[in-house]
Design a protein around this motif. Structure first.
Motif, mmCIF file in Angstrom:
data_model
loop_
_atom_site.group_PDB
_atom_site.id
_atom_site.type_symbol
_atom_site.label_atom_id
_atom_site.label_comp_id
_atom_site.label_asym_id
_atom_site.label_seq_id
_atom_site.Cartn_x
_atom_site.Cartn_y
_atom_site.Cartn_z
ATOM 1 N N LYS A 64 58.689 72.478 50.372
ATOM 2 C CA LYS A 64 57.986 73.179 51.445
ATOM 3 C C LYS A 64 58.411 72.513 52.754
ATOM 4 O O LYS A 64 57.826 71.531 53.204
ATOM 5 N N TRP A 65 59.452 73.046 53.383
ATOM 6 C CA TRP A 65 60.141 72.361 54.475
ATOM 7 C C TRP A 65 59.258 72.099 55.688
ATOM 8 O O TRP A 65 59.308 71.018 56.272
ATOM 9 N N ALA A 66 58.469 73.067 56.103
ATOM 10 C CA ALA A 66 57.655 72.895 57.314
ATOM 11 C C ALA A 66 56.619 71.788 57.122
ATOM 12 O O ALA A 66 56.461 70.906 57.982
ATOM 13 N N CYS A 67 55.907 71.829 56.002
ATOM 14 C CA CYS A 67 54.906 70.797 55.728
ATOM 15 C C CYS A 67 55.565 69.423 55.601
ATOM 16 O O CYS A 67 55.061 68.430 56.145
ATOM 17 N N ALA A 68 56.683 69.387 54.890
ATOM 18 C CA ALA A 68 57.385 68.115 54.698
ATOM 19 C C ALA A 68 57.910 67.566 56.020
ATOM 20 O O ALA A 68 57.881 66.348 56.259
ATOM 21 N N GLY A 69 58.380 68.459 56.899
ATOM 22 C CA GLY A 69 58.926 68.020 58.178
ATOM 23 C C GLY A 69 57.872 67.397 59.082
ATOM 24 O O GLY A 69 58.112 66.351 59.695
ATOM 25 N N VAL A 70 56.700 68.016 59.165
ATOM 26 C CA VAL A 70 55.611 67.464 59.980
ATOM 27 C C VAL A 70 55.183 66.108 59.440
ATOM 28 O O VAL A 70 54.988 65.151 60.193
ATOM 29 N N PHE A 71 55.038 66.018 58.132
ATOM 30 C CA PHE A 71 54.633 64.765 57.494
ATOM 31 C C PHE A 71 55.649 63.661 57.778
ATOM 32 O O PHE A 71 55.284 62.533 58.126
ATOM 33 N N ALA A 72 56.940 63.999 57.660
ATOM 34 C CA ALA A 72 57.994 63.007 57.857
ATOM 35 C C ALA A 72 58.071 62.533 59.306
ATOM 36 O O ALA A 72 58.203 61.329 59.575
ATOM 37 N N LEU A 73 57.988 63.465 60.250
ATOM 38 C CA LEU A 73 58.066 63.094 61.660
ATOM 39 C C LEU A 73 56.919 62.171 62.066
ATOM 40 O O LEU A 73 57.109 61.203 62.799
ATOM 41 N N ALA A 74 55.732 62.475 61.566
ATOM 42 C CA ALA A 74 54.571 61.643 61.892
ATOM 43 C C ALA A 74 54.719 60.244 61.322
ATOM 44 O O ALA A 74 54.213 59.263 61.884
ATOM 45 N N GLY A 75 55.422 60.133 60.187
ATOM 46 C CA GLY A 75 55.525 58.847 59.520
ATOM 47 C C GLY A 75 56.614 57.930 60.024
ATOM 48 O O GLY A 75 56.574 56.716 59.754
ATOM 49 N N VAL A 76 57.603 58.453 60.741
ATOM 50 C CA VAL A 76 58.727 57.608 61.181
ATOM 51 C C VAL A 76 58.250 56.505 62.124
ATOM 52 O O VAL A 76 58.637 55.336 61.985
ATOM 53 N N ALA A 77 57.397 56.859 63.097
ATOM 54 C CA ALA A 77 56.875 55.850 64.018
ATOM 55 C C ALA A 77 56.054 54.809 63.270
ATOM 56 O O ALA A 77 56.148 53.608 63.524
ATOM 57 N N GLY A 78 55.247 55.284 62.313
ATOM 58 C CA GLY A 78 54.455 54.368 61.513
ATOM 59 C C GLY A 78 55.325 53.448 60.676
ATOM 60 O O GLY A 78 55.020 52.261 60.514
ATOM 61 N N LEU A 157 50.605 64.579 50.484
ATOM 62 C CA LEU A 157 50.916 66.003 50.637
ATOM 63 C C LEU A 157 49.950 66.874 49.844
ATOM 64 O O LEU A 157 49.515 67.935 50.306
ATOM 65 N N VAL A 158 49.609 66.430 48.637
ATOM 66 C CA VAL A 158 48.666 67.179 47.808
ATOM 67 C C VAL A 158 47.298 67.244 48.489
ATOM 68 O O VAL A 158 46.662 68.297 48.556
ATOM 69 N N ALA A 159 46.846 66.111 49.023
ATOM 70 C CA ALA A 159 45.536 66.064 49.672
ATOM 71 C C ALA A 159 45.498 66.893 50.947
ATOM 72 O O ALA A 159 44.493 67.539 51.253
ATOM 73 N N ALA A 160 46.598 66.899 51.705
ATOM 74 C CA ALA A 160 46.625 67.590 52.995
ATOM 75 C C ALA A 160 46.778 69.093 52.857
ATOM 76 O O ALA A 160 46.267 69.850 53.691
ATOM 77 N N THR A 161 47.470 69.552 51.812
ATOM 78 C CA THR A 161 47.813 70.974 51.727
ATOM 79 C C THR A 161 47.387 71.666 50.434
ATOM 80 O O THR A 161 47.447 72.886 50.351
ATOM 81 N N ARG A 162 47.016 70.887 49.411
ATOM 82 C CA ARG A 162 46.715 71.431 48.088
ATOM 83 C C ARG A 162 47.925 72.104 47.457
ATOM 84 O O ARG A 162 47.786 72.993 46.607
ATOM 85 N N MET A 163 49.128 71.676 47.797
ATOM 86 C CA MET A 163 50.317 72.224 47.147
ATOM 87 C C MET A 163 50.411 71.687 45.709
ATOM 88 O O MET A 163 49.918 70.596 45.416
ATOM 89 N N PRO A 164 51.027 72.448 44.785
ATOM 90 C CA PRO A 164 51.191 71.977 43.414
ATOM 91 C C PRO A 164 52.012 70.683 43.362
ATOM 92 O O PRO A 164 52.810 70.404 44.262
ATOM 93 N N MET A 165 51.826 69.930 42.297
ATOM 94 C CA MET A 165 52.476 68.634 42.152
ATOM 95 C C MET A 165 53.998 68.738 42.249
ATOM 96 O O MET A 165 54.649 67.920 42.899
ATOM 97 N N LEU A 166 54.588 69.754 41.623
ATOM 98 C CA LEU A 166 56.048 69.885 41.643
ATOM 99 C C LEU A 166 56.562 70.059 43.066
ATOM 100 O O LEU A 166 57.567 69.458 43.455
ATOM 101 N N TYR A 167 55.862 70.867 43.895
ATOM 102 C CA TYR A 167 56.275 71.055 45.278
ATOM 103 C C TYR A 167 56.071 69.773 46.094
ATOM 104 O O TYR A 167 56.857 69.470 46.993
ATOM 105 N N ALA A 168 55.012 69.037 45.774
ATOM 106 C CA ALA A 168 54.777 67.769 46.474
ATOM 107 C C ALA A 168 55.877 66.767 46.162
ATOM 108 O O ALA A 168 56.324 66.022 47.032
#
Length: 253
Positions: A64-78, A157-168
């Motif tokens: 899930k590219w959009a969700c993954a992209g937001v998560f990744a961008l937020a985490g780089v600074a951290g 990712l699962v907690a934030a979006t409820r996406m299935p485990m395979l997609y997470a």
């Protein structure tokens, strides 16, 4: 090379587990004396292997590219901040804290092993704040412990979006790549990366990742199985690391 195959296989299988295995393998099997060198080197190797496994999962439609992209961008600074703090922390105590965190995450994943998730999930106003918060926290912990962070990112990712485990699992690999590269570059600036060892791990990981991604797709068809495998891997490795770290700290006294 065998250790690299195992790391790549677990990355393809559960998205996380690459650094969970890479750090202890480098310290306890390969014999890297400096835990910080093991952390920096594993971060680089796992980041490259994660990028390859990301391509494997993307071909299967598991990202899930959009969700993954937001998560990744937020985490780089951290990740940059966390890795700067981690370099100043005692290596053996760092490994012990790492193991304790793994156990907590494993318990949380077992509690959610029967959740089906929403396969049609997409980036929205509702989940964007949770993705930003989760990404920032996972990135900081990833950088502090010197890991790609998949075992934090997948439940995040699962907690934030409820996406299935395979997609997470598939989506997490984008953030694993970003976090790992951020951490590795920070450690490399301090001379804490063994480039030759990283190359060996990367070579083995490319091979193992192909089989891991295939098995992940197969296990996802059985309710809760992939979550259980994920948690079991974390528990076994965490207990081993706790014992080894405790003995090392006791022996140093």
């Amino acid at each position: 090379m065998g250790a690299g195959v195992l790391v790549g296989f677990t990355l393809g299988l559960v998205g996380g587990g690459g650094s969970i295995l890479a750090v202890p393998l480098m310290v306890y099997l390969v014999g890297v004396d400096n835990p910080h060198v093991a952390i920096g080197t594993s971060a680089l190797a796992v980041a490259v292997n994660a990028a390859t496994n990301l391509a494997n999962h993307a071909r299967r439609g598991n990202v899930k590219w959009a969700c993954a992209g937001v998560f990744a961008l937020a985490g780089v600074a951290g990740a940059f901040l966390g890795s700067s703090l981690g370099k100043a922390f005692d290596g053996q105590k760092l490994l012990m804290l790492f193991a304790l965190l793994m156990i907590v995450v494993g318990v949380l994943m077992l509690k959610k092993r029967d959740a089906q998730g929403d396969p049609d999930v997409h980036l929205s106003r509702q989940n964007a704040p949770r993705l930003l918060l989760g990404g920032g926290l996972a990135g900081a912990l990833s950088g502090f412990f010197g890991i790609g962070g998949g075992f934090l990112i997948v439940p995040g990712l699962v907690a934030a979006t409820r996406m299935p485990m395979l997609y997470a699992v598939g989506s997490s690999l984008l953030a694993v790549t970003a976090f790992g590269l951020t951490t590795a570059l920070n450690y490399a600036r301090s001379g804490l990366v063994d480039w030759a060892l990283a190359a060996v791990f990367i070579g083995g990981g490319l091979f193992g990742g192909l089989f891991g991604a295939r098995l992940a797709t197969h296990l996802s068809r059985r309710r809760g199985t992939l979550n259980a495998v994920f948690a079991a891997l974390i528990f076994v490795t965490a207990l081993y690391m706790l014992v080894k770290s405790a003995l090392a700290i006791h022996g140093a006294r």
